[in-house]
Design an enzyme around this catalytic site. Structure first.
Site, PDB file in Angstrom:
ATOM      1  N   PRO A  49      12.018  -9.026  15.248  1.00  0.00           N
ATOM      2  CA  PRO A  49      13.170  -8.535  14.491  1.00  0.00           C
ATOM      3  C   PRO A  49      13.150  -8.964  13.022  1.00  0.00           C
ATOM      4  O   PRO A  49      13.718  -8.278  12.180  1.00  0.00           O
ATOM      5  CB  PRO A  49      14.370  -9.179  15.206  1.00  0.00           C
ATOM      6  CG  PRO A  49      13.879  -9.592  16.537  1.00  0.00           C
ATOM      7  CD  PRO A  49      12.402  -9.828  16.414  1.00  0.00           C
ATOM      8  N   ARG A 102      10.855  -0.890  21.393  1.00  0.00           N
ATOM      9  CA  ARG A 102      10.965  -2.350  21.374  1.00  0.00           C
ATOM     10  C   ARG A 102      10.656  -2.868  19.965  1.00  0.00           C
ATOM     11  O   ARG A 102       9.660  -2.479  19.367  1.00  0.00           O
ATOM     12  CB  ARG A 102       9.982  -2.927  22.386  1.00  0.00           C
ATOM     13  CG  ARG A 102       9.858  -4.439  22.318  1.00  0.00           C
ATOM     14  CD  ARG A 102       8.987  -4.958  23.437  1.00  0.00           C
ATOM     15  NE  ARG A 102       9.727  -5.005  24.692  1.00  0.00           N
ATOM     16  CZ  ARG A 102       9.156  -4.933  25.889  1.00  0.00           C
ATOM     17  NH1 ARG A 102       7.854  -4.768  26.002  1.00  0.00           N
ATOM     18  NH2 ARG A 102       9.895  -5.008  26.972  1.00  0.00           N
ATOM     19  N   ILE A 103      11.497  -3.752  19.498  1.00  0.00           N
ATOM     20  CA  ILE A 103      11.255  -4.380  18.200  1.00  0.00           C
ATOM     21  C   ILE A 103      10.436  -5.644  18.453  1.00  0.00           C
ATOM     22  O   ILE A 103      10.903  -6.608  19.068  1.00  0.00           O
ATOM     23  CB  ILE A 103      12.595  -4.695  17.496  1.00  0.00           C
ATOM     24  CG1 ILE A 103      13.382  -3.396  17.278  1.00  0.00           C
ATOM     25  CG2 ILE A 103      12.355  -5.415  16.178  1.00  0.00           C
ATOM     26  CD1 ILE A 103      12.664  -2.320  16.476  1.00  0.00           C
ATOM     27  N   GLY A 135       7.019   2.977  15.904  1.00  0.00           N
ATOM     28  CA  GLY A 135       6.964   2.610  14.487  1.00  0.00           C
ATOM     29  C   GLY A 135       8.357   2.345  13.957  1.00  0.00           C
ATOM     30  O   GLY A 135       9.348   2.833  14.489  1.00  0.00           O
ATOM     31  N   GLY A 154       0.819  -1.208   0.000  1.00  0.00           N
ATOM     32  CA  GLY A 154       0.000   0.000   0.000  1.00  0.00           C
ATOM     33  C   GLY A 154       0.850   1.253   0.000  1.00  0.00           C
ATOM     34  O   GLY A 154       0.675   2.125  -0.826  1.00  0.00           O
ATOM     35  N   GLU A 163       8.466   3.190   8.448  1.00  0.00           N
ATOM     36  CA  GLU A 163       8.733   4.384   7.652  1.00  0.00           C
ATOM     37  C   GLU A 163      10.091   4.975   7.982  1.00  0.00           C
ATOM     38  O   GLU A 163      10.729   5.605   7.136  1.00  0.00           O
ATOM     39  CB  GLU A 163       7.613   5.403   7.853  1.00  0.00           C
ATOM     40  CG  GLU A 163       6.297   4.837   7.354  1.00  0.00           C
ATOM     41  CD  GLU A 163       5.179   5.861   7.283  1.00  0.00           C
ATOM     42  OE1 GLU A 163       4.282   5.664   6.457  1.00  0.00           O
ATOM     43  OE2 GLU A 163       5.179   6.834   8.054  1.00  0.00           O
TER      44      GLU A 163
END
Ligand code: FAD
Ligand code: SF4
Lengths: 733, 318
Positions: A618, A614-615, A688, A241, A691
């Site tokens: 991964p 926090r990821i 996030g 998207g 991006e």
């Protein structure tokens, strides 16, 4: 559940499932072709008719007449929808131009008709037999020419100013005043906009490829003039998207209208050549940046002004956003200006604002470091800030830009770089290393979910959250598994259906953190229900499919013995985002080779170091970042919607002409995530990431090209023609 | 797509005769260009003659030491042929620089020579285009011309020929063998196959109605060092901005053809005499009548620099 105080220890911190690099749970569906995309609901819709969209052949003007006779007489044609016969239509809150144009035409390839036929081929063929007589009007298509007519937009926060920029800039020992341009860009996602629609009485059932289910329901209802309750919208799988599917587009509305007219389910996919001018795109910008610094390398004055264009009623590209936050400096101003252009609708594309903004700002920073004779990494470090520079009372929740730069420099071998531009040769190639800071704001938004505990102990999550290829299914399953103390394979995730609780949707890199926080809220409620049902007392622990509290140890499934337990909740946010500036940070490192004779640039290796809370997974996070880096390479080197300034449209409207990177363009990519949690963002302590990965990449490539060649290009994309005249003589090659 | 009838050719003579006698007939080989254009009705044949069953897929030596490449030899097979790689490496490299592996598996020798331009306006039926619709005008003239030709153009059309293979074949002095509707055969230099647009850009070749290409004949190997240098905006899967096919002999003399700059592979036997003494004079000669626009004037410089780079490649690989 309300999140209004910083997160403390919670079940997620166990990190038994969350934070693990698990494979996508929807992977097998994708690799076996059994994930159903919007155009593929053959199970539910056995005999659909096919709709083919006709786009306007002019950029601006009116339709004088439209002759449908030939098309109607074409084999297989069931119906033709035009603005004339569609009945009254509204306009979606999120749309700028009408999704079905006529008689007025607002932009090239604005949809003006849908031909519905028994087969796709028949619909396409009949579409060519619609004869349209247009009255053309002159339009504005050239941002550079429209720049002077640009105005301060009425929405958002167009201007900001702190201190005395003019005075500080005039007095600065070292100054930079440069203008940069970024071109119009296309999302160019793999799956085109596509929808399948059917009417069940007065109720519309629609599968559409859309990132935001609730926005979609609202705008479909508003456009068609029916109550929201009469729209059942589903978007379980989305083939990419990048912001191009945030909004309802012509495929959805026309599928609904076509199905009504043909009294049959209808499916519509936008043909690739229509996507570039029919849908939204990232608008071109002109950006002027002025920097003033002391000889020691402290920024004293920062100004960033950006011009972009859009249709009347549209919005600016917020390309100055990061400049309000990224570097310290007492005297500063930013300004956004918006011109009216009659090109297709400008709108969000992956990291709107920051992606094009950093394309300019991070070259400017490199230029300034060069003027000062300071290493560009050290220059950035010297001007770091731990507070919002426009509102120093607001600290960043977490800001580890310096760590990103240092870790990256070490890993990438920055020390070995000869700072002198055009100093390194590798056979026929000029070699260069570039760096740029990455910055993207972290947005949090309300998100809901419903969680069910079945008799069999299976935990099912339902939310209208979407997975646009990002891994939402997986991180949501990980969250529920962690919260309920069950293994991942005991969790079922159902997404993208307007019958489910409203979520954050996917966009602005808010989806990962927000939607899992919503699942956290619902699971918290379900845990309470379980504890109550089992009659447990005290602090309960959910592990290994069991619930332990007050010395008792019971199977989780026992709680649902007497019937399924269901809990629903949403995570809502207090004012932490106002009190703390929440952003994500990173550093991009790029090594390029520029062919000394032809000016062709090829990227050799890239590294991204990210500090983004926090990821959650991964593996899926890394996929997001390397995909974004790839897109950043496209932005740097080739992606450019070319405006035909006479006819007023994007000429290169297919994937042969709009060049995104191919495999051969993308070399070794490396991603490092700094170990971090951000308790201000949500109980997930995540932010996030999707991006952040694109932010700064193009500038890092541009800076590497400068380092390789000594040539500073301020107009993207950096194609070879912009280098050619300044390369060393080719007889030396 | 317009409805069409279809037949499989049974012999080359039958195919040519049918193509001339059935109104609106066209040959289809790999279909990688024709079918795309049919879907959007830029090509609207009423009848398709599928030549894939014909015995034209062989690569055979010719008595004088050259190679005859059947019209249906796929680009992949031609590029992989040991004789081509050894004796005509410029051709193998040009082929591999084109399209993608999947397309090359399908694309044929004749189809590649006869593929149509990639001018974006040609592909957009809402734009005027003399090649697509004679007399409608040329949108590219006042529009976006970065990919377009700078020599051999006319006021009616400035489209470039997109083939890489054809540029290499031109530098190799290839001959094109055909059979005509009346059953006669002929052989013409590849140099004479494509027309310049003049006032009739829709007429792209000198082939007669129904004339079927049966083979391309490569003369005996020219020796020397072969270079094909294709310059483009991304590393793969893009058409050439400029390409250079070079066959360079030890004394510095040789042959040069350019792609990406003209409506056909661009070579001047006269200009290339200067190759050993003054390579830039070769480009001067090739591009002397260039007509450029601001967005494609860079091709003048790029052609020069790419030839220099190709010569440097040839020198270093000797
Ligand atoms: C995405 C894409 C990228 C590409 N990139 C490149 C590139 O970088 N470089 C490059 O050189 N090419 C490129 N191509 C073009 C490709 O090489 C051509 O499509 C292919 O060579 C055409 O061969 P075909 O056999 O499929 O021809 P077809 O599509 O079957 O036919 C093409 C034309 O030739 C005619 N024809 C076919 N055979 C005969 C015959 N025996 N006698 C007379 N007429 C005949 C047909 O009637 C038709 O008009 C690309 C194509 C695509 C789709
Ligand atoms: S250059 Fe040729 S093909 Fe392109 S628009 Fe003009 S006439 Fe048509």
């Amino acid at each position: 559940m309300k999140f209004d105080t910083p997160a403390t220890k919670n079940p997620i911190d166990r990190l038994a499932v969350v934070g693990q690099p698990v494979d996508r749970i929807d992977g097998p569906l994708k690799t076996t072709g059994t994930a159903r995309y919007a155009y593929e609901h053959h199970d539910a819709v056995a005999h659909p008719a096919y709709g083919y969209v006709v786009g306007a052949g002019i950029a601006k003007g009116t339709i004088r007449s439209m002759d449908l006779a030939d098309a109607k007489a074409s084999p297989g044609v069931l119906a033709i929808v035009t603005a004339d016969n569609a009945g009254p239509l509204g306009k979606g809150d999120k749309n700028t131009a009408l999704l079905l144009g006529g008689p007025k035409i607002e932009h090239y390839h604005q949809a003006i008709a849908l031909v519905v036929a028994e087969s796709f081929e028949q619909a396409r063929s009949a579409a060519r037999r619609i004869h349209v007589d247009y009255a053309r009007e002159p339009g504005a298509f050239d941002l550079a020419r429209a720049r002077d007519s640009a105005v301060k937009p009425g929405t958002g926060k167009p201007d900001s100013a702190v201190g005395d920029f003019d005075g500080a800039f005039a007095a600065a020992a070292v100054k930079l005043d440069a203008t940069y341009t970024t071109p119009d860009q296309s999302h160019a996602m793999m799956e085109p906009h596509a929808s399948t629609a059917l009417w069940d009485g007065d109720k519309l059932v629609i599968w559409t490829s859309n990132q935001m289910v609730a926005w979609g329901v609202a705008d479909v209802a508003k456009t068609l003039g029916i109550p929201k309750e009469k729209v059942h919208l589903m978007s379980p799988f989305i083939g990419g998207g990048f912001g191009g599917k945030l909004f309802v587009r012509a495929d959805a509305i026309l599928a609904a209208l076509g199905a009504r007219a043909a009294k049959r389910p209808v499916k519509v996919a936008l043909p690739r050549p229509l996507m570039f001018n029919n849908t939204t795109h990232r608008p071109a910008t002109i950006q002027r940046i002025r920097l003033g610094a002391t000889r020691e390398g402290k920024l004293t004055a920062i100004a960033h002004e950006s011009w972009s264009g859009d249709l009347p009623g549209g919005k600016p590209e917020t390309a100055v956003d990061q400049t309000r936050l990224l570097y310290a400096g007492a005297n500063r101003m930013t300004a956004l200006r918006l011109a009216e252009l009659d090109l297709a609708e400008a709108n969000a594309m992956r990291a709107p604002g920051e992606a094009p903004g950093l394309m300019a700002l991070e070259i400017a920073i490199d230029e300034m470091a060069q003027k000062l004779g300071i290493d560009p990494i050290q220059f950035r470090i010297a001007n770091d800030t731990q507070v919002d520079p426009e509102h120093p009372e607001r600290p960043f929740s977490k800001r580890r830009l310096i760590d990103c730069l240092n870790v990256g420099a070490e890993k990438f071998g920055w020390k070995a770089r000869n700072p002198r531009p055009a100093s390194t040769r590798d056979g026929r190639w000029l070699a260069g290393l570039g760096v740029a800071a990455a910055f993207r704001n972290n947005l949090v938004t309300k998100s809901g979910a419903r969680v069910r505990l079945g008799k069999d102990g299976i935990v099912t999550v339902e939310t209208d959250m979407t997975d646009i290829g990002t891994g939402s299914y997986t991180i949501i399953a990980q969250t529920a598994a962690e919260m309920m103390g069950v293994p991942l394979h005991r969790v079922v995730v159902r997404l993208g259906d307007s019958d489910y609780p409203v979520s954050s949707g996917s966009g602005g890199q808010w989806g990962g953190n927000s939607s899992t926080a919503g699942v956290y809220a619902a699971c918290t409620k379900l845990r309470e229900a379980v504890v109550a049902k089992l009659g447990l007392a005290g602090e309960a622990e959910f592990v290994d499919g069991r619930v332990r509290a007050g010395g008792r140890d019971v199977a989780l499934a026992d709680a649902a013995k007497g019937g399924e337990l269901v809990a629903e909740d949403a995570m809502e946010y207090g004012d932490l985002a106002e009190r703390y500036q929440q952003s994500t940070f990173g550093a991009h490192f790029v090594e390029v080779r520029v062919d000394a004779a032809t000016g062709e640039t090829r990227v050799k290796r890239m590294l991204a170091v990210c500090a983004a809370g926090r990821i959650l997974n991964p593996k899926t996070a890394r996929s997001q970042v390397i995909g974004a880096m790839t897109m950043g390479v496209g932005a740097a080197l080739s992606e450019h919607l070319v405006v035909d300034r006479n006819a007023g449209f994007f000429v290169n409207h297919d994937l042969a002409g709009y060049e995104v990177p191919v495999h051969a363009d993308i070399p070794h990519l490396d991603v490092v995530f700094l170990d971090e949690t951000d308790p201000m963002s949500s109980p997930m302590k995540a932010k996030g990431i999707a991006e952040l990965g694109i932010c700064g990449v193009a500038a890092a490539v541009a800076n590497a090209i400068h380092h390789a060649t000594g040539i500073r290009v301020r107009d993207y994309p950096i194609t070879l023609d912009k280098l050619l005249d300044r390369l060393p003589p080719s007889t030396d090659a | 797509m317009k409805p069409f009838t279809y037949e499989r050719a049974t012999s080359t003579a039958q195919a040519a005769a049918r193509a001339a006698s059935v109104p609106g007939a066209k040959f289809v080989a790999g279909g990688t260009n024709l079918l795309d254009l049919m879907k959007i009705e830029i090509e609207t044949p009423a009848h398709l003659i599928d030549v894939n069953g014909l015995d034209l897929a062989k690569i055979e030596p010719t008595p004088d030491g050259g190679l005859r490449v059947g019209a249906l030899v796929r680009n992949t097979d031609l590029a992989a042929d040991a004789r081509v790689r050894r004796d005509y490496p410029v051709l193998a490299r040009a082929l591999l620089a084109g399209a993608s592996p999947q397309l090359r598996n399908r694309a044929t020798t004749a189809g590649n020579l006869l593929q149509r331009t990639r001018c974006p306006y040609f592909y957009d039926p809402d734009q005027p285009c003399n090649k697509r619709e004679p007399g409608s005008g040329c949108a590219a003239l006042a529009g976006y011309r970065r990919m377009h030709a700078i020599v051999g153009t006319s006021d009616a059309c400035i489209a470039a020929h997109p083939s890489d293979m054809a540029v290499a074949m031109r530098v190799l002095d290839a001959q094109v063998e055909t059979i005509r509707a009346d059953g006669t055969t002929r052989s013409l230099p590849l140099a004479d196959l494509h027309r310049l647009p003049g006032s009739t850009p829709h007429l792209e070749t000198t082939l007669d109605a129904g004339e079927l290409v049966t083979a391309v004949v490569l003369p005996p190997p020219p020796g020397g060092v072969h270079v094909y240098r294709k310059v483009r905006d991304r590393a793969s899967y893009a058409f050439a901005l400029v390409s250079v096919a070079l066959v360079r002999q030890a004394d510095g003399s040789g042959r040069v053809a350019l792609g990406g700059v003209a409506p056909k592979p661009w070579r001047s036997e006269e200009a290339e005499r200067a190759l050993a003494s003054d390579p830039q004079a070769v480009v001067d000669g090739l591009l002397k009548d260039a007509r450029t626009s601001p967005d494609n004037a860079f091709k003048l410089t790029l052609a020069r620099r790419t030839l220099d780079a190709a010569i440097a490649d040839a020198r270093s690989s000797r």
